[in-house]
Design a protein around this motif. Structure first.
Motif, mmCIF file in Angstrom:
data_model
loop_
_atom_site.group_PDB
_atom_site.id
_atom_site.type_symbol
_atom_site.label_atom_id
_atom_site.label_comp_id
_atom_site.label_asym_id
_atom_site.label_seq_id
_atom_site.Cartn_x
_atom_site.Cartn_y
_atom_site.Cartn_z
ATOM 1 N N ARG A 86 48.336 38.792 32.799
ATOM 2 C CA ARG A 86 46.952 38.665 33.263
ATOM 3 C C ARG A 86 46.925 38.836 34.778
ATOM 4 N NH1 ARG A 86 45.395 33.236 29.765
ATOM 5 N NH2 ARG A 86 45.379 34.251 27.696
ATOM 6 N N TYR A 87 45.872 39.434 35.253
ATOM 7 C CA TYR A 87 45.783 39.685 36.694
ATOM 8 C C TYR A 87 44.322 39.936 37.073
ATOM 9 C CZ TYR A 87 45.683 44.490 34.944
ATOM 10 O OH TYR A 87 45.369 45.631 34.265
ATOM 11 N N PHE A 88 44.043 39.769 38.356
ATOM 12 C CA PHE A 88 42.731 40.066 38.918
ATOM 13 C C PHE A 88 42.744 41.494 39.468
ATOM 14 C CE2 PHE A 88 42.752 35.439 39.189
ATOM 15 C CZ PHE A 88 41.467 35.122 38.787
ATOM 16 N N GLN A 89 41.658 42.222 39.222
ATOM 17 C CA GLN A 89 41.536 43.579 39.739
ATOM 18 C C GLN A 89 40.057 43.934 39.875
ATOM 19 O OE1 GLN A 89 43.174 46.690 37.290
ATOM 20 N NE2 GLN A 89 43.306 48.136 39.002
ATOM 21 N N PHE A 90 39.700 44.485 41.039
ATOM 22 C CA PHE A 90 38.327 44.923 41.264
ATOM 23 C C PHE A 90 38.112 46.250 40.536
ATOM 24 C CE2 PHE A 90 38.789 42.018 44.813
ATOM 25 C CZ PHE A 90 37.546 41.424 44.884
ATOM 26 N N ASN A 91 37.035 46.315 39.787
ATOM 27 C CA ASN A 91 36.677 47.558 39.106
ATOM 28 C C ASN A 91 35.725 48.338 40.008
ATOM 29 O OD1 ASN A 91 36.084 49.601 37.382
ATOM 30 N ND2 ASN A 91 35.061 48.356 35.831
ATOM 31 N N ILE A 92 36.276 49.312 40.699
ATOM 32 C CA ILE A 92 35.472 50.077 41.665
ATOM 33 C C ILE A 92 35.102 51.453 41.119
ATOM 34 C CG2 ILE A 92 36.480 48.899 43.643
ATOM 35 C CD1 ILE A 92 38.259 51.323 44.069
ATOM 36 N N SER A 93 35.306 51.655 39.815
ATOM 37 C CA SER A 93 34.976 52.962 39.246
ATOM 38 C C SER A 93 33.492 53.281 39.404
ATOM 39 C CB SER A 93 35.365 53.002 37.768
ATOM 40 O OG SER A 93 34.700 51.982 37.033
ATOM 41 N N GLY A 94 32.638 52.254 39.295
ATOM 42 C CA GLY A 94 31.207 52.490 39.473
ATOM 43 C C GLY A 94 30.867 52.930 40.883
ATOM 44 N N LEU A 95 31.633 52.422 41.880
ATOM 45 C CA LEU A 95 31.379 52.811 43.271
ATOM 46 C C LEU A 95 31.889 54.211 43.573
ATOM 47 C CD1 LEU A 95 32.398 49.474 45.043
ATOM 48 C CD2 LEU A 95 30.100 50.250 44.473
ATOM 49 N N ASN A 117 45.721 37.952 46.836
ATOM 50 C CA ASN A 117 45.488 36.533 47.120
ATOM 51 C C ASN A 117 45.063 35.782 45.866
ATOM 52 O OD1 ASN A 117 45.406 34.354 48.884
ATOM 53 N ND2 ASN A 117 44.272 35.508 50.432
ATOM 54 N N LEU A 118 44.164 36.376 45.084
ATOM 55 C CA LEU A 118 43.708 35.734 43.855
ATOM 56 C C LEU A 118 44.847 35.610 42.838
ATOM 57 C CD1 LEU A 118 40.258 37.525 43.432
ATOM 58 C CD2 LEU A 118 40.613 35.142 44.084
ATOM 59 N N ASN A 119 45.625 36.663 42.686
ATOM 60 C CA ASN A 119 46.751 36.620 41.750
ATOM 61 C C ASN A 119 47.792 35.585 42.165
ATOM 62 O OD1 ASN A 119 45.726 38.671 40.098
ATOM 63 N ND2 ASN A 119 46.630 40.275 41.374
ATOM 64 N N LEU A 120 47.970 35.410 43.465
ATOM 65 C CA LEU A 120 48.972 34.459 43.952
ATOM 66 C C LEU A 120 48.510 33.023 43.814
ATOM 67 C CD1 LEU A 120 51.659 33.918 45.468
ATOM 68 C CD2 LEU A 120 50.373 34.164 47.610
ATOM 69 N N GLN A 121 47.235 32.760 44.102
ATOM 70 C CA GLN A 121 46.786 31.375 44.214
ATOM 71 C C GLN A 121 46.097 30.837 42.958
ATOM 72 O OE1 GLN A 121 44.839 30.274 47.882
ATOM 73 N NE2 GLN A 121 45.573 32.109 48.942
ATOM 74 N N PRO A 176 51.922 30.440 36.124
ATOM 75 C CA PRO A 176 53.064 31.238 35.638
ATOM 76 C C PRO A 176 52.876 31.729 34.211
ATOM 77 C CG PRO A 176 53.828 29.313 36.843
ATOM 78 C CD PRO A 176 52.352 29.156 36.706
ATOM 79 N N GLU A 177 52.238 30.894 33.364
ATOM 80 C CA GLU A 177 52.000 31.319 31.983
ATOM 81 C C GLU A 177 51.058 32.510 31.929
ATOM 82 O OE1 GLU A 177 50.286 29.500 27.766
ATOM 83 O OE2 GLU A 177 50.434 28.241 29.557
ATOM 84 N N SER A 178 49.997 32.495 32.760
ATOM 85 C CA SER A 178 49.065 33.629 32.787
ATOM 86 C C SER A 178 49.759 34.896 33.264
ATOM 87 C CB SER A 178 47.873 33.316 33.694
ATOM 88 O OG SER A 178 47.135 32.216 33.197
#
Length: 365
Positions: free
Chosen positions: A276-285, A261-265, A269-271
């Protein structure tokens, strides 16, 4: 003007709740059972106030309760019981208006005689068919539900004779019952022992049903029990694996939805062209215990796919100088190049020997 009820800590009351205009408040067996469940739920809800229902009698259009208070008057308990049952009754029978007459009536029990007589009088009144036309005592739905909670049991090594049994009953009734005899130490003959009942079976079933409700809610939302502070069957090992399972099977699908949803909205287009993209870093979890982590780092370091600064970054530590070098095991090589490496090794040995001894040798392929 509101009448203030007489109360003190430890007071015992005979409470009466009547139907409005003497209308029936119980019409079938389900209604009786729901009212009893409502009493149990209210006692559990106000467990910190230590209310105790000594006995009860449910009738067609009114209720008798004998309740012992501890640190709080009756108002909260009776208010919750009446409100909860009224909602049930009105919804089931499409009833509008007041179900009960006033809130409740209460009589403070001040003597042992009142404690013993009140239930007996109410039972006699209940059995009197003149007061309730058409009432059938043989109908189990309309019988009085009388509960006297046992405090314990008497245990003897041998069977008591009739005389000893009657003497025991008489001695208990005379010397160890009633408010005036509270706290009097008991004397038992013949090697008898008194064993206190810590929890009734009905109380155990009620607690088990409450726990089942917790499990039901957690199952619905796919949440492990230890996250809602239910540690009944938890151990250090299974808590860790349940937490990992919660991240993988419950939260990860939500993370993916939010990322998409974040990547779509939010990305232009330039990003997107710049990768570039959004991604949750869950390695700590997903981090395991320290032993498991260090064993994984050891494998990665020895087999050459992690360098020192990679490991330090995973542990939130600053990089060090010359920490970006990979290690390569001596017994490992690229597939298909073993013969080439062996030939190069032979040539290196030959050149070294020639320099040391000044002799010429031929190298066989």
């Amino acid at each position: 003007m509101t009448r203030k009820r007489e109360w003190y800590e430890g007071a015992v009351y005979h409470v009466t709740v009547r139907g409005n205009r003497r209308n029936d408040t119980f019409r079938d067996k389900e209604d009786f059972e729901y009212y009893l469940n409502t009493i149990e739920e209210a006692l559990f809800y106000y467990i910190q106030f230590n209310y105790k229902v000594i006995c009860y009698c449910l009738m067609d259009n009114h209720v008798h309760l004998m309740i012992k208070t501890d640190i709080e008057p009756l108002g909260k308990l009776m208010g919750r019981i009446s409100a909860s049952y009224t909602r049930y009754f009105n919804k089931k029978y499409n009833y509008i208006g007041h179900l009960f007459q006033d809130r409740y009536f209460s009589e403070l029990i001040k003597s042992d005689e009142q404690m013993l007589v009140a239930p007996k009088v109410r039972q006699e009144t209940f059995d009197g068919k003149d007061f309730y036309p058409g009432f059938l005592v043989s109908d189990p739905m309309r019988e009085a539900h009388l509960l006297i909670e046992p405090r314990g049991i008497f245990q003897y090594p041998n069977e008591l004779g009739d005389e000893a049994f009657q003497r025991l009953k008489k001695d208990i009734t005379k010397n160890y019952t009633g408010l005036s005899n509270a706290g009097v130490p008991m004397i038992l003959e013949g090697g008898g022992q008194f064993k206190e009942i810590t929890m009734k079976l009905t109380d155990g079933q009620f607690i088990e049903s409450k726990r089942f409700r917790i499990e039901d809610v957690c199952r619905m939302f796919r949440v492990p029990l230890h996250l809602v502070q239910d540690l009944t069957r938890a151990t250090n090992n299974n808590i860790e694996h349940q937490s990992l399972g919660f991240i993988m099977y419950t939260m990860l699908p939500w993370f993916k939805r939010w990322e998409e949803n974040l990547n779509l909205q939010l990305l232009s287009p330039e990003s997107k062209r710049k990768n570039r993209y959004f991604q949750f870093n869950i390695s700590g979890l997903l981090r395991g215990d320290i032993k498991s982590r260090y064993e994984a780092y050891e494998q990665g370091r020895q087999w050459g796919w992690l360098f020192v600064n990679d490991i330090r970054r995973f542990e939130n530590m600053n990089p060090i100088e010359n920490g970006d070098r990979y290690l390569e095991p001596l017994n490992m090589s690229e597939a298909g190049k073993q013969q080439e490496q062996l030939k190069a090794l032979r040539e290196e040995v030959f050149n070294l020997t020639q320099r040391l001894y000044g002799r010429t040798y031929s190298v066989q392929g």
